[in-house]
Design a protein around this motif. Structure first.
Motif, mmCIF file in Angstrom:
data_model
loop_
_atom_site.group_PDB
_atom_site.id
_atom_site.type_symbol
_atom_site.label_atom_id
_atom_site.label_comp_id
_atom_site.label_asym_id
_atom_site.label_seq_id
_atom_site.Cartn_x
_atom_site.Cartn_y
_atom_site.Cartn_z
ATOM 1 N N ARG A 33 0.603 -1.257 0.461
ATOM 2 C CA ARG A 33 -0.411 -0.310 0.199
ATOM 3 C C ARG A 33 0.862 1.231 0.263
ATOM 4 O O ARG A 33 0.405 2.291 0.075
ATOM 5 N N ARG A 40 -6.274 4.317 2.744
ATOM 6 C CA ARG A 40 -7.134 5.466 3.579
ATOM 7 C C ARG A 40 -6.392 6.336 5.035
ATOM 8 O O ARG A 40 -5.237 5.011 5.232
ATOM 9 N N ASP A 42 -6.809 7.702 8.440
ATOM 10 C CA ASP A 42 -7.359 8.216 9.828
ATOM 11 C C ASP A 42 -7.124 8.683 10.373
ATOM 12 O O ASP A 42 -5.926 8.670 11.088
ATOM 13 N N THR A 51 -2.951 4.865 9.206
ATOM 14 C CA THR A 51 -3.257 4.886 8.182
ATOM 15 C C THR A 51 -3.941 2.812 7.625
ATOM 16 O O THR A 51 -3.700 2.034 8.864
ATOM 17 N N GLU A 52 -4.846 2.678 7.292
ATOM 18 C CA GLU A 52 -5.021 1.335 6.467
ATOM 19 C C GLU A 52 -3.381 0.139 6.802
ATOM 20 O O GLU A 52 -3.722 -0.842 7.378
ATOM 21 N N ALA A 56 -2.989 -3.146 9.464
ATOM 22 C CA ALA A 56 -3.048 -4.269 8.604
ATOM 23 C C ALA A 56 -1.315 -4.775 9.013
ATOM 24 O O ALA A 56 -1.332 -6.353 9.080
#
Length: 272
Positions: A33, A40, A42, A51-52, A56
């Motif tokens: 990513r 994404r 937040d 981040t995502e 992850a």
């Protein structure tokens, strides 16, 4: 009588090998990513970003630990603490999230194992730069070469503050703890000063390229992986107050030779 499975504890070499495999898994997730469109992002309760990929990456590490070390505790930046044992894995899935979300390749996954609150294993992986550093107590500190061969690393032999190169992270950090006069004394006394930021300058210190890295506003997961690497490379790693605590909110890492000199310079207002 043969020992039970619970009595057969992994060696530090076993733990280091696992930490390196955790870093491989983390690299794959984080790089998938990195600099991707539509990442994404937040905002957490403390107003920092996540981040995502942060989430992850930590999940991927925890899944392997659940399978490989189910009895160990885990502390991670994103998912907090699970378990309560003397052996605790400490994870920062992406140290340098703000760089990561802007496509700047200076970020790292930090993986540590503390035993009795002492960091014994550390791995710092910077896949966007193709670099990795690792150490375990009594096993030395290492990095990879362009040919992907391990190379042992050691701090510098610089023994004169006036010839030293230092990283102070950011002026704002020192201002926030009312230590700008100390930073001024430091930067006037050394040969070179730069605010490189995050985990990378600690690794340059371990490689003998810097003599001091000092930082404030850090959490245990920001520094746990760094300490074993600096120490196994021959340096010293303390908090700014001189203690060995990783939860003191600061770090003060040196090549060892100049540790006391830097400490006096930044703590004694009468030192020029």
């Amino acid at each position: 009588m043969s020992p039970t499975p619970d009595e057969i504890l992994p060696t530090l070499a076993d733990d280091l090998a696992l930490a390196l495999r955790l870093a491989d898994a983390a690299d794959a997730v984080a790089m998938a990513r990195f600099d991707a469109a539509g990442l994404r992002i937040d905002t957490k309760a403390d107003r920092t970003h996540v981040t995502e990929a942060d989430l992850a990456t930590e999940r991927a590490i925890r899944e392997i630990l659940d399978a490989e070390r189910p009895g160990d505790a885990v502390l991670g930046e994103e998912y907090g603490t699970s378990g309560d044992t003397a052996r605790r894995w400490v994870i920062d899935p992406i140290d340098g999230t703000h760089n990561y979300m802007r496509g700047i390749p200076i970020w790292a996954t930090l993986i540590a194992l503390s035993v009795g609150e002492v960091p014994m294993v550390g791995v710092v992986s910077q896949p966007a730069l193709g670099r990795r550093w690792w150490a375990a107590t009594g096993h030395g500190a290492w990095t990879n070469t362009p040919a992907d061969e391990p190379r042992r690393i050691h701090v510098s032999a610089v023994d004169d503050v006036a010839k030293a190169s230092v990283s102070f992270q950011s002026v704002e950090q020192w201002r926030d703890v009312d230590l700008l006069p100390a930073l001024d004394r430091l930067t006037r006394a050394v040969w070179r000063d730069r605010g490189y930021g995050d985990a990378l300058p600690y690794m340059w210190l371990a490689e003998g390229r810097l003599e001091l890295v000092a930082e404030f506003g850090v959490k245990e997961y920001d520094v746990a992986a760094l300490a074993p690497i600096v120490r196994e490379a021959g340096g010293r790693f303390t908090a700014f107050d001189g203690s060995d605590r990783l939860d003191a909110g600061s770090s003060f890492a040196t090549n060892g030779i100049l540790h006391d000199d830097f400490f006096r310079l930044t703590h004694d207002e009468g030192t020029a």
